[in-house]
Design an enzyme around this catalytic site. Sequence first.
Site, PDB file in Angstrom:
ATOM      1  N   ASN A  23       1.025  -1.062  -0.035  1.00 29.99           N
ATOM      2  CA  ASN A  23      -0.186   0.006  -0.034  1.00 29.99           C
ATOM      3  C   ASN A  23       0.749   1.148   0.021  1.00 29.99           C
ATOM      4  OD1 ASN A  23      -1.600   2.018   0.315  1.00 29.99           O
ATOM      5  ND2 ASN A  23      -2.559   1.268   2.433  1.00 29.99           N
TER       6      ASN A  23
ATOM      7  N   SER B 241       3.054  -1.852  10.760  1.00 26.50           N
ATOM      8  CA  SER B 241       4.442  -1.888  10.930  1.00 26.50           C
ATOM      9  C   SER B 241       5.311  -3.237  10.570  1.00 26.50           C
ATOM     10  CB  SER B 241       4.659  -1.615  12.374  1.00 26.50           C
ATOM     11  OG  SER B 241       4.463  -0.266  12.718  1.00 26.50           O
TER      12      SER B 241
ATOM     13  N   GLU C 204      -6.815   5.316   7.152  1.00 29.02           N
ATOM     14  CA  GLU C 204      -6.629   6.803   6.940  1.00 29.02           C
ATOM     15  C   GLU C 204      -7.791   7.245   5.950  1.00 29.02           C
ATOM     16  OE1 GLU C 204      -2.461   5.688   5.385  1.00 29.02           O
ATOM     17  OE2 GLU C 204      -1.884   5.532   7.213  1.00 29.02           O
TER      18      GLU C 204
ATOM     19  N   GLU D  13      -5.882  -4.400  10.851  1.00 30.21           N
ATOM     20  CA  GLU D  13      -4.859  -3.319  10.901  1.00 30.21           C
ATOM     21  C   GLU D  13      -5.226  -2.644  12.177  1.00 30.21           C
ATOM     22  OE1 GLU D  13      -2.713  -1.726   7.026  1.00 30.21           O
ATOM     23  OE2 GLU D  13      -4.412  -0.639   7.418  1.00 30.21           O
TER      24      GLU D  13
ATOM     25  N   GLY E   5       2.521   2.598  11.003  1.00 32.01           N
ATOM     26  CA  GLY E   5       3.660   3.580  10.985  1.00 32.01           C
ATOM     27  C   GLY E   5       4.157   3.958  12.264  1.00 32.01           C
TER      28      GLY E   5
ATOM     29  N   LYS F 194       0.064   4.410  -0.386  1.00 32.51           N
ATOM     30  CA  LYS F 194      -0.610   5.591   0.178  1.00 32.51           C
ATOM     31  C   LYS F 194      -0.184   6.608  -1.011  1.00 32.51           C
ATOM     32  CE  LYS F 194      -0.355   3.654   4.686  1.00 32.51           C
ATOM     33  NZ  LYS F 194       0.044   3.763   6.133  1.00 32.51           N
TER      34      LYS F 194
ATOM     35  N   HIS G   4      -9.850   1.593   4.901  1.00 29.58           N
ATOM     36  CA  HIS G   4      -8.403   1.773   5.646  1.00 29.58           C
ATOM     37  C   HIS G   4      -8.575   2.910   6.540  1.00 29.58           C
ATOM     38  CE1 HIS G   4      -4.432   2.819   6.204  1.00 29.58           C
ATOM     39  NE2 HIS G   4      -3.901   1.830   5.681  1.00 29.58           N
TER      40      HIS G   4
HETATM   41  P1  13P Z   1       2.922   0.794   7.907  1.00 28.04           P
HETATM   42  O1  13P Z   1       3.285  -0.687   7.177  1.00 28.04           O
HETATM   43  O2  13P Z   1       3.608   1.881   7.270  1.00 28.04           O
HETATM   44  O3  13P Z   1       2.782   0.690   9.190  1.00 28.04           O
HETATM   45  O4  13P Z   1       1.379   1.114   7.210  1.00 28.04           O
HETATM   46  C1  13P Z   1       0.644   0.143   7.408  1.00 28.04           C
HETATM   47  C2  13P Z   1      -0.625   0.381   6.623  1.00 28.04           C
HETATM   48  O5  13P Z   1      -1.423   1.245   6.883  1.00 28.04           O
HETATM   49  C3  13P Z   1      -0.850  -0.471   5.296  1.00 28.04           C
HETATM   50  O6  13P Z   1      -2.013  -0.138   4.661  1.00 28.04           O
END
Ligand code: 13P
Length: 249
Positions: free
Chosen positions: A11, A210, A100, A167, A173, A13, A98
Amino acid sequence: MTNKNKYFVANWKMNGTNKSINLHKKIIQFAKKKSLKSNIIYCPPYTLIRSFVDIFKNSKIKFGAQNCFYKDSYGPYTGQLSSKMIKESGCDYIILGHSESRAFGDNDKIINKKIISSLNNNLKVIFCFGETYKEKKDKNTNKIINKQITSALKNVKNRNNILFAYEPIWSIGTGKILNNSDLESCLFYIQKLLKSKFRIKKPIILYGGSVNSYTVKMLKNVNNIDGFLIGSASLNVNKFIDIIKKTYT
Ligand code: 13P
């Protein structure tokens, strides 16, 4: 988790340029290895999907988008993209729900509409769900998971085309992950819920938050994980390949 066909979803982003596509070409050779039992799926930003699909067209790599509009096909919705358009652009997958995207306005009802629209347009849905740190601290994780999954699956028929990505928001992150036994109980709860309440015989459950070259050494030993949804570590092709390699060693 060594013998099964695993999913590795990148992903990206809001990251990546045309140059990034060339840097990632080396994964094509890597994915050709006969012994490699993996589904590698890139979810770059919309702007890169077409070029990625063209450049990777003879490879085993699949593509996905990171969201869509909830309306089905075409229409006067400035700035939006439908699941139909995403399918036409060469994607087989779509990430929905997601945290976000939820933070920027997607609620359970809208996510449910997007899931139905995407499945109708023959996309496989990578549905994300998970709790905040406060919800975890208050011991509400299972309640939140149940609520998010239940509303996502309302009136959804072809549930076998959904991959369920747990998640925990506090893990995204941050470098923090649950210890193996807590994660295992959580995944067990999710699996039981999907099997008993939603009659999905063999649910595909991914973990995200992570995942990197270091944490994967622990995560690969957790039962019931069918693969990983990877954010920042997937932006670097060497790190991404390393995660895949370490999963199988
Ligand atoms: P990270 O791997 O950067 O923690 O992000 C996870 C994520 O949001 C994947 O969709």
